[in-house]
Design a protein around this motif. Structure first.
Motif, PDB file in Angstrom:
ATOM      1  N   ALA A 299       0.830  -1.210   0.000  1.00  0.00           N
ATOM      2  CA  ALA A 299       0.000   0.000   0.000  1.00  0.00           C
ATOM      3  C   ALA A 299       0.864   1.259   0.000  1.00  0.00           C
ATOM      4  O   ALA A 299       0.528   2.262  -0.645  1.00  0.00           O
ATOM      5  CB  ALA A 299      -0.921  -0.014   1.219  1.00  0.00           C
ATOM      6  N   ARG A 300       1.986   1.203   0.698  1.00  0.00           N
ATOM      7  CA  ARG A 300       2.911   2.338   0.726  1.00  0.00           C
ATOM      8  C   ARG A 300       3.447   2.635  -0.672  1.00  0.00           C
ATOM      9  O   ARG A 300       3.520   3.802  -1.097  1.00  0.00           O
ATOM     10  CB  ARG A 300       4.049   2.020   1.678  1.00  0.00           C
ATOM     11  N   VAL A 301       3.799   1.580  -1.411  1.00  0.00           N
ATOM     12  CA  VAL A 301       4.286   1.761  -2.788  1.00  0.00           C
ATOM     13  C   VAL A 301       3.185   2.348  -3.661  1.00  0.00           C
ATOM     14  O   VAL A 301       3.419   3.262  -4.466  1.00  0.00           O
ATOM     15  CB  VAL A 301       4.785   0.422  -3.360  1.00  0.00           C
ATOM     16  N   ARG A 302       1.953   1.851  -3.501  1.00  0.00           N
ATOM     17  CA  ARG A 302       0.844   2.349  -4.314  1.00  0.00           C
ATOM     18  C   ARG A 302       0.572   3.831  -4.023  1.00  0.00           C
ATOM     19  O   ARG A 302       0.241   4.589  -4.933  1.00  0.00           O
ATOM     20  CB  ARG A 302      -0.415   1.532  -4.029  1.00  0.00           C
ATOM     21  N   LEU A 303       0.719   4.240  -2.759  1.00  0.00           N
ATOM     22  CA  LEU A 303       0.515   5.651  -2.422  1.00  0.00           C
ATOM     23  C   LEU A 303       1.575   6.537  -3.068  1.00  0.00           C
ATOM     24  O   LEU A 303       1.274   7.626  -3.560  1.00  0.00           O
ATOM     25  CB  LEU A 303       0.528   5.827  -0.901  1.00  0.00           C
ATOM     26  N   ILE A 304       2.822   6.068  -3.047  1.00  0.00           N
ATOM     27  CA  ILE A 304       3.894   6.817  -3.706  1.00  0.00           C
ATOM     28  C   ILE A 304       3.585   6.953  -5.196  1.00  0.00           C
ATOM     29  O   ILE A 304       3.725   8.038  -5.788  1.00  0.00           O
ATOM     30  CB  ILE A 304       5.243   6.114  -3.482  1.00  0.00           C
ATOM     31  N   ALA A 305       3.148   5.844  -5.801  1.00  0.00           N
ATOM     32  CA  ALA A 305       2.835   5.859  -7.231  1.00  0.00           C
ATOM     33  C   ALA A 305       1.659   6.788  -7.527  1.00  0.00           C
ATOM     34  O   ALA A 305       1.677   7.541  -8.516  1.00  0.00           O
ATOM     35  CB  ALA A 305       2.537   4.444  -7.704  1.00  0.00           C
ATOM     36  N   ALA A 306       0.643   6.746  -6.672  1.00  0.00           N
ATOM     37  CA  ALA A 306      -0.526   7.594  -6.885  1.00  0.00           C
ATOM     38  C   ALA A 306      -0.170   9.074  -6.783  1.00  0.00           C
ATOM     39  O   ALA A 306      -0.680   9.909  -7.548  1.00  0.00           O
ATOM     40  CB  ALA A 306      -1.618   7.241  -5.869  1.00  0.00           C
ATOM     41  N   GLU A 307       0.716   9.416  -5.853  1.00  0.00           N
ATOM     42  CA  GLU A 307       1.135  10.806  -5.723  1.00  0.00           C
ATOM     43  C   GLU A 307       1.920  11.252  -6.961  1.00  0.00           C
ATOM     44  O   GLU A 307       1.759  12.380  -7.452  1.00  0.00           O
ATOM     45  CB  GLU A 307       1.971  11.000  -4.464  1.00  0.00           C
ATOM     46  N   GLY A 308       2.768  10.357  -7.473  1.00  0.00           N
ATOM     47  CA  GLY A 308       3.485  10.685  -8.695  1.00  0.00           C
ATOM     48  C   GLY A 308       2.538  10.927  -9.851  1.00  0.00           C
ATOM     49  O   GLY A 308       2.705  11.889 -10.629  1.00  0.00           O
ATOM     50  N   ALA A 309       1.508  10.074  -9.973  1.00  0.00           N
ATOM     51  CA  ALA A 309       0.525  10.246 -11.046  1.00  0.00           C
ATOM     52  C   ALA A 309      -0.230  11.562 -10.889  1.00  0.00           C
ATOM     53  O   ALA A 309      -0.515  12.255 -11.875  1.00  0.00           O
ATOM     54  CB  ALA A 309      -0.446   9.067 -11.041  1.00  0.00           C
ATOM     55  N   ARG A 310      -0.560  11.923  -9.639  1.00  0.00           N
ATOM     56  CA  ARG A 310      -1.266  13.186  -9.398  1.00  0.00           C
ATOM     57  C   ARG A 310      -0.442  14.378  -9.860  1.00  0.00           C
ATOM     58  O   ARG A 310      -0.970  15.340 -10.434  1.00  0.00           O
ATOM     59  CB  ARG A 310      -1.594  13.307  -7.909  1.00  0.00           C
ATOM     60  N   ARG A 311       0.855  14.298  -9.618  1.00  0.00           N
ATOM     61  CA  ARG A 311       1.729  15.435  -9.942  1.00  0.00           C
ATOM     62  C   ARG A 311       1.872  15.668 -11.442  1.00  0.00           C
ATOM     63  O   ARG A 311       2.169  16.785 -11.868  1.00  0.00           O
ATOM     64  CB  ARG A 311       3.102  15.224  -9.320  1.00  0.00           C
ATOM     65  N   VAL A 312       1.717  14.613 -12.235  1.00  0.00           N
ATOM     66  CA  VAL A 312       1.892  14.791 -13.686  1.00  0.00           C
ATOM     67  C   VAL A 312       0.554  14.781 -14.419  1.00  0.00           C
ATOM     68  O   VAL A 312       0.512  14.784 -15.648  1.00  0.00           O
ATOM     69  CB  VAL A 312       2.829  13.711 -14.275  1.00  0.00           C
ATOM     70  N   HIS A 313      -0.533  14.763 -13.666  1.00  0.00           N
ATOM     71  CA  HIS A 313      -1.861  14.782 -14.288  1.00  0.00           C
ATOM     72  C   HIS A 313      -2.007  16.028 -15.156  1.00  0.00           C
ATOM     73  O   HIS A 313      -1.704  17.135 -14.742  1.00  0.00           O
ATOM     74  CB  HIS A 313      -2.949  14.765 -13.219  1.00  0.00           C
ATOM     75  N   GLY A 314      -2.448  15.809 -16.371  1.00  0.00           N
ATOM     76  CA  GLY A 314      -2.637  16.944 -17.278  1.00  0.00           C
ATOM     77  C   GLY A 314      -1.502  17.150 -18.250  1.00  0.00           C
ATOM     78  O   GLY A 314      -1.674  17.862 -19.248  1.00  0.00           O
ATOM     79  N   ALA A 315      -0.351  16.552 -17.991  1.00  0.00           N
ATOM     80  CA  ALA A 315       0.775  16.661 -18.934  1.00  0.00           C
ATOM     81  C   ALA A 315       0.586  15.611 -20.021  1.00  0.00           C
ATOM     82  O   ALA A 315       0.599  14.408 -19.750  1.00  0.00           O
ATOM     83  CB  ALA A 315       2.097  16.434 -18.209  1.00  0.00           C
ATOM     84  N   SER A 316       0.391  16.046 -21.241  1.00  0.00           N
ATOM     85  CA  SER A 316       0.104  15.100 -22.320  1.00  0.00           C
ATOM     86  C   SER A 316       1.359  14.611 -23.030  1.00  0.00           C
ATOM     87  O   SER A 316       1.374  13.523 -23.598  1.00  0.00           O
ATOM     88  CB  SER A 316      -0.838  15.739 -23.350  1.00  0.00           C
ATOM     89  N   ASN A 317       2.421  15.404 -22.986  1.00  0.00           N
ATOM     90  CA  ASN A 317       3.671  15.010 -23.633  1.00  0.00           C
ATOM     91  C   ASN A 317       4.375  13.958 -22.774  1.00  0.00           C
ATOM     92  O   ASN A 317       4.562  14.160 -21.569  1.00  0.00           O
ATOM     93  CB  ASN A 317       4.561  16.249 -23.785  1.00  0.00           C
ATOM     94  N   PRO A 318       4.768  12.813 -23.367  1.00  0.00           N
ATOM     95  CA  PRO A 318       5.387  11.762 -22.547  1.00  0.00           C
ATOM     96  C   PRO A 318       6.665  12.211 -21.844  1.00  0.00           C
ATOM     97  O   PRO A 318       6.937  11.784 -20.719  1.00  0.00           O
ATOM     98  CB  PRO A 318       5.672  10.639 -23.546  1.00  0.00           C
TER      99      PRO A 318
END
Length: 283
Positions: A50-69
């Motif tokens: 769960a700790r790893v998933r939270l880290i991953a979710a926070e990373g995804a939140r931070r780049v939300h909206g960026a369309s360029n890979p």
């Protein structure tokens, strides 16, 4: 790190087998943590997943909206390597803790494979397709997003690498650049990655002459690949090292039956002669 009871060891291995089954793809983070759980009896695997998933979710939140890979990747790299401080352990590369994901999370230190496992989770949460790339002597990650493929070296702060860079990584780490194959860049399976993680631990413990722990790793390598004759042989050698001639003989005889034309057949046969003599004298 401390030694564990036989009951805990059996439970950890049973849980590992439940996760991996006979599949090539599975939850690699959970599998790697069940490997660690044998060494760390108090490890809460579910909480650490769960700790790893939270880290991953926070990373995804931070780049939300960026369309360029590349913009998405830059955001993930800044979060993982700069904000969280994950980095390659150049000072003590062969420390076994570099391969236990709970330790990597706590210490923010790892080797190419363990850092790649975590970075892949981050990338997947952010919408990338992620696969590990097992190069001889090194490990990188293959990311795909919106039709664009990018290779990333998690050991070197998430540097973007090319095919030529990968060739150079192989050459520098092994001294044998000809080992590189273009098909490596397509990626490998979770099962192969788990096997490589265990192999890293095996050699880390052998380098410390910790034969009991090396044996426990070989036993788990054989859970991942039950018919791997070289690991059956090595289990036999380790059993002999630990004063268990009967078990050693059984493994080495099985190795010869599985690989009768192996180049080390004569040396294994010689070891068997010595072990049978020793067993006879003990009886």
């Amino acid at each position: 790190m401390r030694r564990t009871s036989s009951d805990h060891r059996a439970r950890a291995r049973g849980c590992l087998l439940e996760v991996i089954g006979a599949e090539t793809e599975f939850d690699l983070v959970e599998a790697a943590l069940w490997v660690a759980a044998e060494e760390y009896p108090d490890l809460d695997v579910a909480a650490t997943v769960a700790r790893v998933r939270l880290i991953a979710a926070e990373g995804a939140r931070r780049v939300h909206g960026a369309s360029n890979p590349f913009a998405r990747l830059d955001g993930l790299r800044a979060y993982f390597f700069e904000d969280l401080g994950f980095r390659g352990n150049l000072e003590n590369y062969n420390d076994p803790r570099n391969s236990y994901l709970n330790d990597v999370l706590d210490r923010r230190l790892g080797i190419p494979l363990s850092l790649s496992v975590l970075f892949m989770e981050l990338a997947r949460a952010a919408g990338f397709e992620a696969r590990g790339v097992g190069l001889p002597g090194h490990f990188v990650t293959r990311l795909a997003y919106d039709g664009r493929v990018i290779w990333v070296d998690a050991f070197h702060a998430g540097a973007v690498v090319t095919e030529e860079d990968c060739k150079q990584l192989v050459s520098r780490s092994t001294g044998r650049g000809w080992l590189f194959r273009r098909e490596y860049l397509d990626g490998t399976t979770d099962r192969a990655m788990l096997g490589r993680l265990l192999m890293n631990l095996k050699y880390a413990y052998l380098g410390r002459s910790d034969y009991a722990r090396a044996l426990s790793i070989v036993e788990r390598l054989l859970l991942v690949s039950p018919e791997d004759s070289s690991e059956i042989r090595d289990r036999g050698f380790l059993q002999a090292r630990l004063g268990r001639p009967g078990e050693a003989i059984a493994d080495l005889e099985r190795y010869l039956s599985l690989s009768p034309d192996a180049p080390d057949t004569r040396s294994v046969e010689g070891r068997l002669v010595w072990l049978r003599r020793r067993l006879s004298e003990a009886n």
